[in-house]
Design an enzyme around this catalytic site. Structure first.
Site, mmCIF file in Angstrom:
data_model
loop_
_atom_site.group_PDB
_atom_site.id
_atom_site.type_symbol
_atom_site.label_atom_id
_atom_site.label_comp_id
_atom_site.label_asym_id
_atom_site.label_seq_id
_atom_site.Cartn_x
_atom_site.Cartn_y
_atom_site.Cartn_z
ATOM 1 C CE LYS A 73 -3.920 2.004 2.086
ATOM 2 N NZ LYS A 73 -5.031 2.018 1.185
HETATM 3 N N1 PMP Z 1 -7.341 -1.307 -2.620
HETATM 4 C C1 PMP Z 1 -7.679 -0.333 -3.250
HETATM 5 C C2 PMP Z 1 -6.508 0.091 -4.158
HETATM 6 C C3 PMP Z 1 -7.276 0.660 -1.694
HETATM 7 O O1 PMP Z 1 -6.704 1.566 -2.132
HETATM 8 C C4 PMP Z 1 -8.011 0.100 -0.413
HETATM 9 C C5 PMP Z 1 -8.009 0.543 0.584
HETATM 10 N N2 PMP Z 1 -7.200 0.338 1.359
HETATM 11 C C6 PMP Z 1 -8.272 -1.558 -0.544
HETATM 12 C C7 PMP Z 1 -8.592 -1.935 -1.823
HETATM 13 C C8 PMP Z 1 -9.521 -2.333 0.474
HETATM 14 O O2 PMP Z 1 -8.524 -1.965 1.447
HETATM 15 P P1 PMP Z 1 -8.322 -2.772 3.239
HETATM 16 O O3 PMP Z 1 -10.417 -3.287 2.743
HETATM 17 O O4 PMP Z 1 -7.198 -2.816 3.995
HETATM 18 O O5 PMP Z 1 -9.438 -0.936 3.594
#
Ligand code: PMP
Length: 296
Positions: free
Chosen positions: A158
């Protein structure tokens, strides 16, 4: 527009100390700003507790390792810092944003000795849950950019650099009147949205793309678990866009989006229904701090 994010009242945890919000700054010659050596998290606190805090802290540390740096705090220390931030700012229902980046000591592609910084901010973000309204579903477009081949970029981190194509794609979608955009992957298969994962329903079964070239969301894992607890079959597989005609329901999952039904992706139409509604309700119950869970 609300207050600019650099002008909020409150405190931000910055390299181990709480500092006044408006003093939490970086120098313009910061490696993170020029070369995208920055990783972050998006989390939510519900009733004063960050949902799946440890998993987010561990993912943050993993993302940094993928970018070849080490955050100088343990996951437990990061958890404690997040708790301090929501407590001191009196934000029981908040969005929580940890960010880690390389500092300014070296200014070039190589930055072997740069100091690693960590800041944690939180802001008010209650989860408005009006099932009837949400069940209308949102309309999303189709992005021109694709999720890149993991051989070309650290696709599972991320990391700030991965969001360049998300911002461009979301801007285009918004100009076209959509709420968001769905992205295909580098091979033309359905991938995810610009900040959320995606699910489909067909014949009572849930289908979602295999998360091997995009972020496998913590919400995605929670939703899969909730669905299985309801006895629903969840199939992780390759999904081609020409299959979208055959799905009845579609929803997104993410920390910010929670479970959000989708009624339209470009030319494809869906009717938010029983399974989306069930998982919305189950997710809302799941995020409540343990011990404070409302009777189902
Ligand atoms: N994909 C992307 C590109 C994101 O930015 C997010 C948000 N963090 C997610 C998927 C979903 O991740 P999460 O459920 O861990 O928030």
């Amino acid at each position: 527009m609300g207050v600019s994010f650099d002008k909020i009242d409150g405190v931000i945890w910055y390299d181990g100390k709480l500092v006044p919000w408006q003093d939490a700054n970086v120098h313009v010659l910061t490696h993170g700003l020029h070369y995208a050596s920055s990783v972050f998290e998006g989390e939510r606190a519900y009733g004063g507790t960050v949902f799946r805090s440890r998993e987010h802290s561990e993912r943050l540390k993993r993302s940094a390792n993928i970018l070849d740096f080490e955050i100088p705090y343990s996951a437990a220390e990061i958890d404690a810092a997040k708790q301090l931030v929501i407590d001191r700012n009196n934000l029981p229902d908040a969005y929580v944003r940890p960010v880690a980046w390389r500092g300014s000591e070296m200014m070039g592609v190589a930055a072997q000795t740069n100091t690693i910084h960590l800041a944690i901010a939180a802001w008010n973000w209650p989860s408005y849950f009006d099932p009837a309204e949400k069940l209308k579903g949102i309309r999303i477009g189709l992005a021109d950019y694709r999720r890149p081949d993991p051989a070309t970029i650290p696709a599972l981190a991320k990391a700030a650099g991965l969001y360049m194509i998300c911002t461009i794609s979301k801007h285009k979608a918004e100009r076209e009147g959509y709420a968001d955009a769905m992205m295909l992957d580098w091979q033309g298969r359905v991938a995810e949205c610009t900040g959320a994962n995606i699910f489909f329903v067909k014949d009572g079964k849930i289908h979602t793309p295999i998360a091997d070239c995009f972020l496998a969301g913590i919400t995605r894992a929670t939703v899969i678990d909730l669905a299985k607890r309801r006895g629903l079959e969840v199939i992780e597989r390759r999904i081609m866009p020409d299959e979208l005609d055959g799905f009845s329901e579609c929803f997104m999952s993410g920390t910010a989006a929670e479970v959000t039904p989708v009624s339209e992706i470009a030319k494809w139409k869906f009717t938010p229904g029983r399974i989306s509604a069930q998982l919305m309700t189950d997710y809302t119950a799941e995020v409540q701090p343990k011990g404070k869970q409302a009777a189902a």
